[in-house]
Enzyme design. Sequence first.
Site, PDB file in Angstrom:
ATOM      1  N   GLY A  71       7.729  14.992  -3.588  1.00 14.14           N
ATOM      2  CA  GLY A  71       8.443  13.985  -2.809  1.00 14.14           C
ATOM      3  C   GLY A  71       9.649  13.446  -3.560  1.00 14.14           C
ATOM      4  O   GLY A  71      10.716  13.210  -2.975  1.00 14.14           O
ATOM      5  N   ASN A 151       4.577   2.453   0.423  1.00 10.97           N
ATOM      6  CA  ASN A 151       3.423   2.977  -0.304  1.00 10.97           C
ATOM      7  C   ASN A 151       2.499   1.898  -0.851  1.00 10.97           C
ATOM      8  O   ASN A 151       1.343   2.151  -1.111  1.00 10.97           O
ATOM      9  CB  ASN A 151       3.893   3.888  -1.451  1.00 10.97           C
ATOM     10  CG  ASN A 151       5.022   3.304  -2.254  1.00 10.97           C
ATOM     11  OD1 ASN A 151       6.062   2.932  -1.703  1.00 10.97           O
ATOM     12  ND2 ASN A 151       4.846   3.188  -3.536  1.00 10.97           N
ATOM     13  N   GLN A 179       4.590   8.624   2.614  1.00  8.50           N
ATOM     14  CA  GLN A 179       3.326   7.970   2.995  1.00  8.50           C
ATOM     15  C   GLN A 179       3.004   8.150   4.475  1.00  8.50           C
ATOM     16  O   GLN A 179       1.852   8.057   4.883  1.00  8.50           O
ATOM     17  CB  GLN A 179       3.385   6.469   2.690  1.00  8.50           C
ATOM     18  CG  GLN A 179       3.357   6.134   1.220  1.00  8.50           C
ATOM     19  CD  GLN A 179       2.015   6.431   0.562  1.00  8.50           C
ATOM     20  OE1 GLN A 179       0.961   6.387   1.187  1.00  8.50           O
ATOM     21  NE2 GLN A 179       2.058   6.737  -0.715  1.00  8.50           N
ATOM     22  N   HIS A 201       0.821  16.484  -1.697  1.00  6.75           N
ATOM     23  CA  HIS A 201      -0.412  15.919  -2.279  1.00  6.75           C
ATOM     24  C   HIS A 201      -0.807  14.579  -1.667  1.00  6.75           C
ATOM     25  O   HIS A 201      -1.869  14.049  -1.966  1.00  6.75           O
ATOM     26  CB  HIS A 201      -0.312  15.834  -3.808  1.00  6.75           C
ATOM     27  CG  HIS A 201       0.546  14.736  -4.348  1.00  6.75           C
ATOM     28  ND1 HIS A 201       0.034  13.545  -4.794  1.00  6.75           N
ATOM     29  CD2 HIS A 201       1.887  14.650  -4.534  1.00  6.75           C
ATOM     30  CE1 HIS A 201       1.019  12.777  -5.246  1.00  6.75           C
ATOM     31  NE2 HIS A 201       2.154  13.424  -5.088  1.00  6.75           N
ATOM     32  N   CYS A 325       2.352   4.226  -9.182  1.00 10.42           N
ATOM     33  CA  CYS A 325       3.394   4.896  -9.941  1.00 10.42           C
ATOM     34  C   CYS A 325       3.820   4.069 -11.134  1.00 10.42           C
ATOM     35  O   CYS A 325       4.659   4.493 -11.912  1.00 10.42           O
ATOM     36  CB  CYS A 325       4.587   5.171  -9.042  1.00 10.42           C
ATOM     37  SG  CYS A 325       4.118   6.106  -7.593  1.00 10.42           S
TER      38      CYS A 325
END
Length: 375
Positions: A71, A151, A179, A201, A325
């Site tokens: 992404g 997200n 997302q 993923h 993240c």
Amino acid sequence: MKVRYFDHAATTPVREEVIKEMIPYLGEQYGNASAMYSLGRNARKAINKARGQVAKAINCNPHEIYFTSCGSESDNLAIKGFAYANHDKGNHIITSKIEHHAVLDTCKTLEKQGFKVTYLNVNENGFVDLQELVNSITPNTILISIMFANNEIGTIEPIEKIGEIAKQRNIVFHTDAVQAIGNVRIDVKKLNIDMLSMSGHKFYAPKGVGALYVKNGVKFNKLQDGGEQENNKRAGTENVAEIVGIGKAIELIYNEYDEYNNKLNNLRNYFFDEVTKNIPDVKINGDLEKRLPGNANVSFKGKNGSEILLKLDEAGICASAGSACSTANPMPSNVLTAIGLKQEFLDGALRFSFGKDNTKEDVDYLVQNLQQIVK
Ligand SMILES: *Cc1c(COP(=O)(O)O)cnc(C)c1O
């Protein structure tokens, strides 16, 4: 100990059906997709099939899909690639303060290179203000990049309206839908989306494969030089097995869309009910209606989120503080700051994101543990 996984917004397990589809391309079907012989042609066919599967899921032409490694790469390629190819038309980009760092940091880099970027505010539920968007547009604006869904807090942005605003003014519209894919039905034509990023993923394909949709006619530069793969926009021998994987995963998730969405919505709402009923001073962050079905972001007032996470881990529970993240980053989340969360709710914010294998019993176990830890 049994692992209870509530971090599907960070990554998802790969589905059995996806692995099965990929295995031949990790084994006997090892051909290079650029080769003339049949082993190569088989690889080419498999990639084309996946391109069709991805295109069908968002209602575009297969030639408008470019496979990438993730992404983040899709966001970089869309925003930088478009900015470099169109700087003769203008140098202004509009985005929001709650974007993923793959978008925010890309914009920061462009600012150093002479582009001007406006970072839109959001309200307390995480929605961008459409009036502020309109007011920010100048004759130099070439690109609007607003995420489809956030997200951290799951807020789904008014994408159709943003698409209209962009189209009326001939401005290209990119959306980070990493997302949203699998969780929201997306029709890029109906929503006037010109570029869209996704990542395998996040919807039960493996890590290391993404895709970028770019509408036919929208000019963008490649960022990586080399071979002519992906219509000469992304050099590098194709990762055939993973591309097969993302194709299969997106097909599966959209075939089961209603069932999957109802399940996640129900589980998430059940969690909201139970957690607010059993634990005092819990605040739900984000919007209750326009929200990703599997996303729950809650603050435990005056508590320390990292401490709660460590104790949850001891009980076999995986969840995330603010944004996954940024575990290495002690700075408060840009999203929770942008929605104006007060300090007493910032430190104790946790994200639970549900997935297709979670059960009600898993949620009961989670709430029981939270109750003990928070007390
Ligand atoms: C996960 C995520 C990304 C990054 O995707 P990767 O495949 O991990 O690089 C970008 N944007 C959003 C909104 C995300 O949730």
